[in-house]
Structures are given as structure tokens and as C-alpha cells.
Design a protein around this motif. Structure first.
Motif, PDB file in Angstrom:
ATOM      1  N   ALA A 186       0.829  -1.204   0.000  1.00 17.69           N
ATOM      2  CA  ALA A 186       0.000   0.000   0.000  1.00 17.69           C
ATOM      3  C   ALA A 186       0.860   1.249   0.000  1.00 17.69           C
ATOM      4  O   ALA A 186       1.870   1.329   0.705  1.00 17.69           O
ATOM      5  CB  ALA A 186      -0.920  -0.002   1.209  1.00 17.69           C
ATOM      6  N   LEU A 187       0.467   2.223  -0.798  1.00 15.08           N
ATOM      7  CA  LEU A 187       1.080   3.543  -0.798  1.00 15.08           C
ATOM      8  C   LEU A 187       0.192   4.499  -0.010  1.00 15.08           C
ATOM      9  O   LEU A 187      -1.026   4.311   0.049  1.00 15.08           O
ATOM     10  CB  LEU A 187       1.231   4.057  -2.232  1.00 15.08           C
ATOM     11  N   GLU A 188       0.801   5.505   0.597  1.00 18.85           N
ATOM     12  CA  GLU A 188       0.007   6.508   1.290  1.00 18.85           C
ATOM     13  C   GLU A 188      -0.793   7.290   0.259  1.00 18.85           C
ATOM     14  O   GLU A 188      -0.232   7.946  -0.616  1.00 18.85           O
ATOM     15  CB  GLU A 188       0.902   7.438   2.101  1.00 18.85           C
ATOM     16  N   SER A 189      -2.110   7.222   0.375  1.00 15.60           N
ATOM     17  CA  SER A 189      -2.967   7.806  -0.651  1.00 15.60           C
ATOM     18  C   SER A 189      -3.310   9.252  -0.335  1.00 15.60           C
ATOM     19  O   SER A 189      -3.580   9.598   0.812  1.00 15.60           O
ATOM     20  CB  SER A 189      -4.253   6.994  -0.792  1.00 15.60           C
ATOM     21  N   PRO A 190      -3.359  10.106  -1.371  1.00 11.61           N
ATOM     22  CA  PRO A 190      -3.724  11.507  -1.161  1.00 11.61           C
ATOM     23  C   PRO A 190      -5.224  11.753  -1.200  1.00 11.61           C
ATOM     24  O   PRO A 190      -5.668  12.890  -1.035  1.00 11.61           O
ATOM     25  CB  PRO A 190      -3.046  12.197  -2.345  1.00 11.61           C
ATOM     26  N   TYR A 191      -6.020  10.699  -1.417  1.00 13.53           N
ATOM     27  CA  TYR A 191      -7.439  10.881  -1.705  1.00 13.53           C
ATOM     28  C   TYR A 191      -8.203   9.652  -1.235  1.00 13.53           C
ATOM     29  O   TYR A 191      -7.712   8.521  -1.375  1.00 13.53           O
ATOM     30  CB  TYR A 191      -7.614  11.080  -3.217  1.00 13.53           C
ATOM     31  N   GLN A 192      -9.370   9.847  -0.669  1.00 11.59           N
ATOM     32  CA  GLN A 192     -10.161   8.735  -0.156  1.00 11.59           C
ATOM     33  C   GLN A 192     -11.298   8.325  -1.083  1.00 11.59           C
ATOM     34  O   GLN A 192     -12.041   7.396  -0.777  1.00 11.59           O
ATOM     35  CB  GLN A 192     -10.723   9.090   1.225  1.00 11.59           C
TER      36      GLN A 192
END
Length: 350
Positions: free
Chosen positions: A230-236
Motif C-alpha cells: 500500500a502507498l500513502e494515498s492523497p485521496y479517499q
């Protein structure tokens, strides 16, 4: 929890000899040839050497050898809706779709054979995970999938060559092949996706391989090539596509949102698109220009690897599910109304 690839029933109604309408499994019903196939919903297209190949609903696959001026319907063994297609070589190609379908072509898209379908997925997973003492939850998941039957769609695919590839889909559905589809290995346990979000898109830039999904899910294959982390996401919100090229990757989706990374997904920057509708397709041309297409037919163009976009005039707006830049500097688009060719007009790009 949805993708913009249209959903269809897994069964088709076919009239019987006595006037009744028995249910026929679309996995056993070859795609019907139709003069209307060119104008029926199509969901993706790809280049196979000099040939163009488009796929869509009811198992329709069309190919063109004259830059899209005329199209021929291919022979396809199923009537399942097809969502994505890719040709890693001129002759060898794959298509995926609903009912867990994976199709293979060895002749540039003129004819297709079924390699996998949803009736096999649960059993494949059980055979794989039953040999592992630590795979209790994955074994239970595989039993559930087998019980529910062929109702899970594959939504995208990625092949690095004619032997190695991934197919991804709903509810964390992911399989890998290392032998051109002769065998498939489940990777459900190799994704950092504990909630089982849909895997909507997969794309590689030559160095990294990425997956984008719903609820802001972003994954990248680790350096050992054995797990999607998993990458840290900028958007949910949900991502419906991801476009990767050396040095830059762009994830896009719900309500016009797009984010760009130049460090392999370690950090992301918002990209202003000016769209309020969802972004459903992308393509690149031979000059490296990147194009995005909105759910309601808007088009955008970027000349700086996705750092910024400007509106693009392509004539009458049409919903776009798949796009491909043609060699004559135009665009081939597929969507609810079939195939259309559009010139690229400079307009607001300048």
C-alpha cells in the motif's frame, strides 16, 4: 463501490424452439455476430502491431487493419462483457471481463480462446491455499468465491511480455501468470488490501507496477516483485485509472480528481483538471502527450507528463470508456455509442 466499466448480467436470455426463453450461461454462448457491434457499447481498445482491437459488451471484439476506417468482428467463445484488452506483442494478446473471463489471442485479435472463467477461480484458490497452514482466511475466501459462482468481474490487466502478466478485478480479485496463461496463481494474499476493495486499474512504467482502486487504494509491486504494498494515498475517493510512464505516474477517478507522483508513489501532488465529472479513460500519443477523458465527454491534454492539463476540443462530447492515440495525430475513442474517431484540435491547448 463501483467501476465505470458498465455492469451486465452473467446470464443471457435466448429464445427456445418452443417459444420459451431459457437461461443460457454466457460462458457457454459464443459472441453473436452483428452489424450493430460497431455501434454497441465498447469499453477498451489496444494496438496489436499495426492492427487496432476493441472489446465490449456481449463478448464483442472488433479489429481494424486500416487505422479504424473499417472493422471486422472477431470470433469469441463467450458472450460476457469484456472490460479491457492488451497486446504485449503484435500477435499475443489478452482480454478480460465479467464472469471472471480471461481470453487469449495468438493471431493479433482475429480469434480468441478462453483461458479462465469465474467457475474456476474458487477452485484454483482452494488448491493454492490448501497447501499453506497459515492461509485460513484465504481458504475461506476461496470457498466463498466457489459457492457464489461466476459473478466476479476482472476490470483490467497488464502484461510485460507474452508470458508474464496480471489480471485484476472486483473485491481484491488478482491472479498472475508466468507462462502466458497456461496456469494462473492467485495473489489475494499478496496485496495490502484488507478491506477487499475493487482493483480497478493496473499500469507499469518499466520500473514499477501500480494498482489503483476504490476508496483511494493505491498499491505498488515491491522491489522483490512478490507483493503489492500500500502507498500513502492523497485521496479517499475511488480511482478508476492509473497512467504510468518513466518518471511520472498519474492516478485519476471520481469527480475529476487526479494526483501525480514523480518519486514512485512515495508522495503525490494534486493536479487541477477543472472537471467535476469522473475521469474514465486516458491515453498517450507518440510525442508523449497525455490525454484524459471525463464521464460526460470532456477531454484534456497535457504536454508536461501530467503536471498540468488544458481543455481539448474533440468536437461533440461523448462518454468515453477507452481511448487510443492514432498514428495520424487523432484519437480513437470507445464508449456507450461504439467507436468514434476524433481529430486533435489545438484550440485551448496553445
Amino acid at each position: 463501490m463501483f467501476s465505470f466499466k458498465p455492469i451486465a448480467l452473467g446470464l443471457a436470455l435466448v429464445a427456445g424452439s418452443c417459444g420459451a426463453a431459457p437461461l443460457v450461461d454466457v460462458l457457454e454462448l459464443p459472441a453473436q455476430r452483428s452489424e450493430l457491434a460497431l455501434r454497441s457499447p465498447l469499453l477498451d481498445l489496444a494496438q496489436a502491431g499495426q492492427r487496432l482491437v476493441a472489446v465490449g459488451q456481449r463478448g464483442h471484439i472488433l479489429y481494424s487493419d486500416d487505422e479504424g476506417q473499417s472493422w471486422t468482428q472477431a470470433s469469441v467463445p463467450v458472450s460476457s462483457d469484456l472490460t479491457a484488452v492488451q497486446f504485449p506483442t503484435e500477435k499475443q494478446g489478452w482480454a478480460v471481463g465479467h464472469d471472471g473471463v480471461v481470453l487469449h489471442s495468438g493471431d493479433g485479435g482475429a480469434s480468441w480462446q478462453k483461458q479462465l472463467d469465474g467457475r474456476q477461480l474458487g477452485r484454483l484458490m482452494q488448491d493454492h491455499y490448501s497447501a499453506r497452514p497459515d492461509a485460513g482466511q484465504w481458504l475461506e475466501e476461496s470457498k466463498r468465491i466457489e459457492t457464489e459462482g461466476a459473478d466476479k468481474p476482472f476490470l483490467d490487466l497488464w502484461f510485460s511480455d507474452e508470458r508474464n502478466g496480471f489480471v485484476v478485478g472486483a473485491f481484491n480479485l488478482i491472479f498472475r501468470t508466468r507462462d502466458g496463461g497456461q496456469s494462473w496463481e492467485p495473489w489475494t494474499d499478496r496485496t495490502d488490501n484488507p478491506s477487499g476493495y475493487h482493483l480497478n486499474a493496473i499500469s507499469g512504467d518499466g520500473e514499477h507496477l501500480y494498482i489503483a482502486g476504490e476508496q483511494g487504494l493505491l498499491l505498488r509491486l515491491d522491489d522483490n516483485g512478490e507483493r503489492f504494498q500500500a502507498l500513502e494515498s492523497p485521496y479517499q475517493g475511488s480511482f478508476f485509472g492509473i497512467s504510468a510512464q518513466p518518471g511520472a505516474v498519474l492516478a485519476y477517478g471520481l469527480r475529476g480528481h487526479a494526483y501525480r507522483s514523480t518519486d514512485g508513489g512515495a508522495s503525490w501532488t494534486v493536479v487541477k483538471t477543472g472537471l467535476s465529472s469522473s475521469i474514465t479513460a486516458s491515453t498517450r500519443d507518440g510525442k508523449g502527450n497525455l490525454y484524459l477523458f471525463g464521464q460526460t465527454g470532456q477531454a484534456l491534454a497535457s504536454r508536461d507528463q501530467g503536471a498540468s492539463f488544458q481543455p481539448l476540443d474533440i468536437g461533440q462530447p461523448v462518454p468515453v470508456y477507452g481511448a487510443l492515440a492514432s498514428r495520424d495525430n487523432g484519437l480513437l475513442l470507445v464508449g456507450a455509442r461504439g467507436i468514434s474517431q476524433r481529430p486533435v484540435v489545438s484550440g485551448k491547448q496553445e
